[in-house]
Design an enzyme around this catalytic site. Structure first.
Site, PDB file in Angstrom:
ATOM      1  N   PHE A  80      -8.459 -46.797  26.839  1.00  0.00           N
ATOM      2  CA  PHE A  80      -8.679 -47.333  26.383  1.00  0.00           C
ATOM      3  C   PHE A  80      -8.305 -48.835  28.078  1.00  0.00           C
ATOM      4  O   PHE A  80      -6.980 -48.935  28.199  1.00  0.00           O
ATOM      5  CB  PHE A  80      -7.527 -47.280  25.242  1.00  0.00           C
ATOM      6  N   ASP A 111      -4.800 -48.869  35.459  1.00  0.00           N
ATOM      7  CA  ASP A 111      -4.628 -49.543  34.550  1.00  0.00           C
ATOM      8  C   ASP A 111      -3.429 -49.253  33.876  1.00  0.00           C
ATOM      9  O   ASP A 111      -3.002 -47.801  33.529  1.00  0.00           O
ATOM     10  CB  ASP A 111      -5.633 -49.076  32.942  1.00  0.00           C
ATOM     11  N   LYS A 132       1.419 -55.353  28.157  1.00  0.00           N
ATOM     12  CA  LYS A 132       2.085 -54.990  27.387  1.00  0.00           C
ATOM     13  C   LYS A 132       3.853 -55.636  27.418  1.00  0.00           C
ATOM     14  O   LYS A 132       4.946 -56.673  27.176  1.00  0.00           O
ATOM     15  CB  LYS A 132       2.229 -53.852  27.070  1.00  0.00           C
TER      16      LYS A 132
END
Ligand code: PLP
Length: 402
Positions: free
Chosen positions: A141, A226, A255
């Site tokens: 993702f 990532d 995040k």
């Protein structure tokens, strides 16, 4: 306009139904205030939050140093564009570089944007040699903007939005021969998560990143990690790759980066970064002083409170609870996957009913990929809160298995 004191959850939901686009499935709860791992709704009910801010609130709700830094900065300078120098951005870039691999930083506002920057940089770097292809992993993702979405090798997220961005190729996660097979002299980069988060908290074999690094070196391909979810102390190290020493060329993080304030970063080795010249890439709000101060305060909190070590201890406490439960409940828990405060409990049943039942008992958790319970607890969660949360979850799981 101030939020009114007498707004009810019911009124807020009605307002959303009328004025907010319905692209999210929301729990019928309106949250108004938080402190650490506690959060309160508009009716004054208190919840234990083991998934604060979808992993963004690394230090729990309203961590004091972050609140203080933002309050201070907002009275000095809210925003200046990247046509000027500003102290907090330089300080943060140095702090991140020194805690990772000595790279240079580009700041933006989210994970998807950080990955867009990485994909653009990889292509800009490979362009003259015709290296434009990006290889990503199935079940990964990377975000919802077009290139990040294309990089996300999950058909369900592409459906209805085709055509996707050209030049991407997908291989199974944790499968070195599959990667070796697709790399060629048109490949610019591999983009991979050190642990697949949204994909179900999948931890690859210990040498996976090292093998990828070797392959990349041999074939002249960039390794891009990532770390939007694994980065910033989530796994008990500053970055996930630091568990096994495979140094990337480009790393993205978002995040948890600024303790809950919107922020993303791409860190790139100076050689690779040097191809980005003025005018080639930009973000209006990227690296703004408020987000930078929040991120600096997050780093300071982690270091002054020893939260890297604490993250590992938190993970082990959860592990002992869930391993015990796995033995007790026989077939219900397939696997427990934990690294620091990144926690997946793979069930043999659908997990959405478990999440709903926990919400009724005022425990906030998450489910991903249907059958995986995911927890991303705050690094400030106490042992008592861990035990309380696990006891509620254990009770709910026991009933589900009965
Ligand atoms: C959440 C996530 C993203 C997307 O981040 P946004 O801030 O929602 O754009 C990208 N990659 C990974 C690994 C993520 O977990």
């Amino acid at each position: 306009m101030k939020p009114s004191a007498e707004t009810s959850t019911e009124a807020t939901i009605a307002q959303f139904d009328r004025y907010v686009i319905g692209n999210y499935r929301r729990y019928p709860v309106c949250l108004v205030r938080g402190e650490g791992s506690w959060i309160w709704d508009a009716e004054g009910n208190r919840y234990l939050d083991l998934f604060p801010g979808w992993g963004c609130n690394l230090l729990g709700h309203c961590p004091p140093r972050v609140v203080e830094a933002v309050r201070d900065q907002v009275g000095r300078l809210i925003h200046v564009p990247n046509t000027w120098y500003m102290e907090p951005q330089g300080q943060l870039a140095q702090a991140l570089s020194e805690r990772s691999f000595g790279g240079q930083c580009f700041f933006c506002n989210s994970g998807a944007e950080a990955n867009e920057a990485a994909i653009k940089l990889a292509r800009a770097f490979g362009h003259e040699r015709g290296r434009t292809k990006i290889v990503t992993m199935q079940g990964g993702f990377h975000g919802r903007t077009y290139a990040a979405l294309t990089a996300t090798a999950q058909p369900k997220y592409h459906e209805g939005f085709e055509p996707m961005v050209p030049g991407f190729e997908y291989v199974p996660f944790n499968d070195i021969p599959a990667v070796a097979e697709v790399l060629d002299d048109r490949t610019a980069a591999i983009l991979v998560e050190p642990i697949q988060g949204e994909g179900g908290v999948h931890i690859p074999s210990p040498d996976y990143l090292i093998e990828l690094r070797r392959l990349c070196d041999r074939r002249g391909v960039l390794l891009m990690l990532d770390e939007v979810q694994t980065g910033m102390a989530r796994t008990g190290r500053w970055f996930g790759y630091q568990h096994r020493g495979a140094i990337p060329d480009i790393l993205t993080c978002a995040k948890a980066l600024a303790g809950g304030i919107a922020m993303g970063v791409m860190i790139a080795s100076p050689t690779v970064a040097s191809v980005l010249k003025p005018g080639m890439h930009a973000s209006t709000f990227g690296g703004n002083p408020i987000a930078c101060r929040a991120a600096l305060a997050t780093i300071e909190t982690i270091e002054e409170e020893g939260l890297l070590e604490r993250g590992t201890a938190i993970g082990e406490r959860f592990r002992s609870h869930f391993e015990g439960l796995r033995h007790e409940l026989g077939g219900l828990i397939r696997e427990v996957r934990i690294l620091g405060t990144m926690i997946g409990i793979d069930l043999t049943i659908d997990a959405s009913g478990i999440v709903a039942e926990c919400l009724k008992r005022r425990l906030l958790i998450n489910a991903t990929h249907g059958h995986v319970i995911r927890l991303l607890p705050a690094l400030t969660v106490t042992d008592e809160q861990i035990d309380e949360g696990c006891s509620i979850l254990a009770d709910v799981l026991r009933r589900a298995s009965a």
